[in-house]
Motif scaffolding. Structure first.
Motif, PDB file in Angstrom:
ATOM      1  N   ARG A 267      -7.430  44.015  -4.539  1.00 49.09           N
ATOM      2  CA  ARG A 267      -7.745  42.307  -4.352  1.00 49.09           C
ATOM      3  C   ARG A 267      -9.450  42.590  -4.989  1.00 49.09           C
ATOM      4  O   ARG A 267      -9.422  41.863  -5.954  1.00 49.09           O
ATOM      5  N   GLN A 268     -10.015  43.418  -4.751  1.00 46.90           N
ATOM      6  CA  GLN A 268     -11.196  43.924  -5.253  1.00 46.90           C
ATOM      7  C   GLN A 268     -11.430  44.035  -6.818  1.00 46.90           C
ATOM      8  O   GLN A 268     -12.453  43.526  -7.421  1.00 46.90           O
ATOM      9  N   VAL A 271     -11.012  40.778  -8.257  1.00 49.64           N
ATOM     10  CA  VAL A 271     -12.558  40.039  -8.303  1.00 49.64           C
ATOM     11  C   VAL A 271     -13.633  40.708  -9.178  1.00 49.64           C
ATOM     12  O   VAL A 271     -14.192  40.037 -10.055  1.00 49.64           O
ATOM     13  N   ILE A 283     -14.093  31.874  -4.506  1.00 47.97           N
ATOM     14  CA  ILE A 283     -12.726  32.429  -3.628  1.00 47.97           C
ATOM     15  C   ILE A 283     -12.674  31.411  -2.422  1.00 47.97           C
ATOM     16  O   ILE A 283     -13.434  31.181  -1.733  1.00 47.97           O
ATOM     17  N   THR A 287     -14.577  35.505   3.544  1.00 49.42           N
ATOM     18  CA  THR A 287     -14.908  37.005   2.921  1.00 49.42           C
ATOM     19  C   THR A 287     -14.961  38.150   4.235  1.00 49.42           C
ATOM     20  O   THR A 287     -14.454  39.259   3.570  1.00 49.42           O
ATOM     21  N   CYS A 290     -10.419  38.479   6.731  1.00 48.60           N
ATOM     22  CA  CYS A 290      -9.458  38.433   5.520  1.00 48.60           C
ATOM     23  C   CYS A 290      -8.210  39.639   5.511  1.00 48.60           C
ATOM     24  O   CYS A 290      -8.460  40.653   5.675  1.00 48.60           O
ATOM     25  N   LEU A 295      -5.513  36.741  -1.966  1.00 46.68           N
ATOM     26  CA  LEU A 295      -7.053  36.259  -2.742  1.00 46.68           C
ATOM     27  C   LEU A 295      -6.365  34.862  -3.323  1.00 46.68           C
ATOM     28  O   LEU A 295      -5.477  34.806  -4.199  1.00 46.68           O
ATOM     29  N   ASN A 296      -6.923  33.985  -2.621  1.00 50.13           N
ATOM     30  CA  ASN A 296      -6.861  32.600  -3.102  1.00 50.13           C
ATOM     31  C   ASN A 296      -7.937  32.205  -4.241  1.00 50.13           C
ATOM     32  O   ASN A 296      -9.224  32.066  -3.361  1.00 50.13           O
ATOM     33  N   VAL A 297      -7.961  31.786  -5.163  1.00 48.20           N
ATOM     34  CA  VAL A 297      -9.077  31.301  -6.055  1.00 48.20           C
ATOM     35  C   VAL A 297      -8.856  30.201  -6.748  1.00 48.20           C
ATOM     36  O   VAL A 297      -7.883  29.642  -7.217  1.00 48.20           O
ATOM     37  N   ARG A 350      -2.954  31.309  -5.655  1.00 51.74           N
ATOM     38  CA  ARG A 350      -2.971  32.347  -4.692  1.00 51.74           C
ATOM     39  C   ARG A 350      -2.363  33.777  -5.305  1.00 51.74           C
ATOM     40  O   ARG A 350      -1.148  33.822  -5.798  1.00 51.74           O
ATOM     41  N   SER A 352      -1.222  37.726  -4.404  1.00 48.06           N
ATOM     42  CA  SER A 352      -0.954  38.429  -3.315  1.00 48.06           C
ATOM     43  C   SER A 352      -0.331  39.801  -3.540  1.00 48.06           C
ATOM     44  O   SER A 352       0.553  39.780  -4.613  1.00 48.06           O
TER      45      SER A 352
END
Ligand SMILES: *Cc1c(COP(=O)(O)O)cnc(C)c1O
Length: 377
Positions: A267-268, A271, A283, A287, A290, A295-297, A350, A352
């Motif tokens: 996930r990181q 980002v 995002i 934070t 979670c 990760l919904n962006v 999203r 995932s």
């Protein structure tokens, strides 16, 4: 080359899970209720799977009711507990961001005369315990709040809500389908009474799940028939499914700490690529509280559908939110409940993560998203 980043919708079956299931699609075909040897062998396989799921939640095997999936577990919990306690009151509290399996069960309760309160969430998707406290009446018998949200990943304060429910003698159900097998869940420590899980979100087969039912929690079955599952859920068991579910829980149980960390790193990594690229993005979700794999962006100005179609053309599979909302242009009820600005909800995507994803492919998918966002803007 295709990258699958839609693990919140479903996950691939683990090879060891498939292996464990195969005999039950072959020679091990007996009916687990039969008393002869064909039945007995199959019965013991179900017992083992039940032990595995119970161990995964830190409870006893007899507290586990196998179902046809997360949806049935949610229906069984919400409708079953509300109806069983109808003489005590007809008020049920849930949230605006639940999965449709809970929300539609609640709508059914309204149809048959119950009063429902759908408590709001803040802009990160978080339910505040205070709002639940304020919604409680003398008539409230059940509260249903999901453990972790499937669209934005926000994790709810279930322990606190559970303590509140206990103080008022109210049953608490939590839909833990998205959280189970991703973060540790211990029902012996957590004040919840009913908890839903599903196999296909944790590298198990589709069409099988379970409901944890705390001892002495009254609930009525939703199906009527034989005495399987201690009369709580009749019907000849989905043996291959249950065996596969048990295996999937066993596998994930042994590596849960590492899995959480790996998912969070993926996930990181995504980002980090966006931050380094200088692209503008938001995002959606919380934070701090979670789930590590969601990760919904929003790339504001790039509508969800165009982003998804372009990502798909480039081999990146992700989604607009819940699989049930995908395919329709309707704005997700979760993002709506979070009261995000229209340009944010109109561009939400999203991603995932799951077993098998690598940092490299996630970084490459993140770069693809940047390229598309720049082109479409
Ligand atoms: C997937 C999901 C469900 C439904 O589970 P099925 O096994 O697909 O019926 C319910 N709740 C949440 C949060 C989910 O993510």
């Amino acid at each position: 080359m295709a990258v699958y980043l839609d693990h919140a919708a479903t996950t691939p079956v683990h090879p060891d899970v498939r292996e464990a299931m195969l005999p039950f699609l072959g020679s091990e075909f007996g009916n687990p209720s039969s008393i002869h040897r064909f039945g007995r062998d199959v019965r013991s396989a179900i017992d083992e799977a039940r032990d595995a799921v119970a161990t995964g939640l830190n409870t006893e095997a007899k507290r586990i009711v196998f179902t046809s999936g997360g949806t049935e577990a949610d229906n069984l919990a919400v409708i079953g507990a509300a109806v069983a306690n109808r003489d005590k009151g007809q008020h049920v509290i849930t949230t605006a961001v639940e999965h449709h399996a809970v929300l539609e069960a609640c709508h059914y309760l309204e149809e048959i005369g119950f009063n429902l309160t759908y408590v709001p969430v803040d802009e990160t998707g978080l339910v505040h315990v205070q709002t639940i406290q304020e919604a409680i009446t003398d008539e409230t018998t059940l509260i249903s709040v999901m453990f972790g949200n499937n669209e934005v990943g926000t994790v709810q304060p279930i322990a606190e809500i559970g303590r509140l429910a206990r103080e008022h003698g109210i049953i608490l159900h939590t839909d833990a389908v998205q959280a189970f097998g991703v973060v540790p869940i211990d029902v012996s420590a957590l004040p919840v009474d009913l908890l839903s899980v599903s196999a296909h979100k944790i590298n198990g087969p589709k069409g099988v799940g379970a409901l944890y039912v705390r001892q002495d929690v009254p609930f009525t079955p939703r199906l009527f028939g034989g005495s399987q599952e201690r009369k709580r859920r009749p019907g000849t068991e989905n043996v291959p499914g249950i065996v596969g579910f048990g295996k999937a829980v066993e596998i994930v149980q042994n590596e849960l700490g590492d899995k959480s960390k790996t998912l969070f790193k993926l996930r990181q990594a995504m980002v980090d690529v966006w931050e380094a690229s200088g692209i503008e993005f938001v995002i959606n979700g919380n934070t701090h509280a979670c789930l590590p794999h969601i990760l919904n962006v929003s790339f504001i100005g790039v509508d969800t559908e165009s982003m998804l179609m372009n990502l798909d053309l480039e081999g990146v599979a992700c989604s607009s939110g819940s699989a049930c909302t995908a395919g329709s242009l309707e704005v997700s009820h979760v993002l709506k409940a979070m009261q995000l600005p229209e340009d944010v909800t109109a561009s939400a995507v999203r991603f995932s993560f799951g077993l098998g994803n690598t940092v490299e492919e996630v970084q490459s998918a993140a770069e693809t998203a940047v390229k598309i966002a720049k082109r479409l803007r």
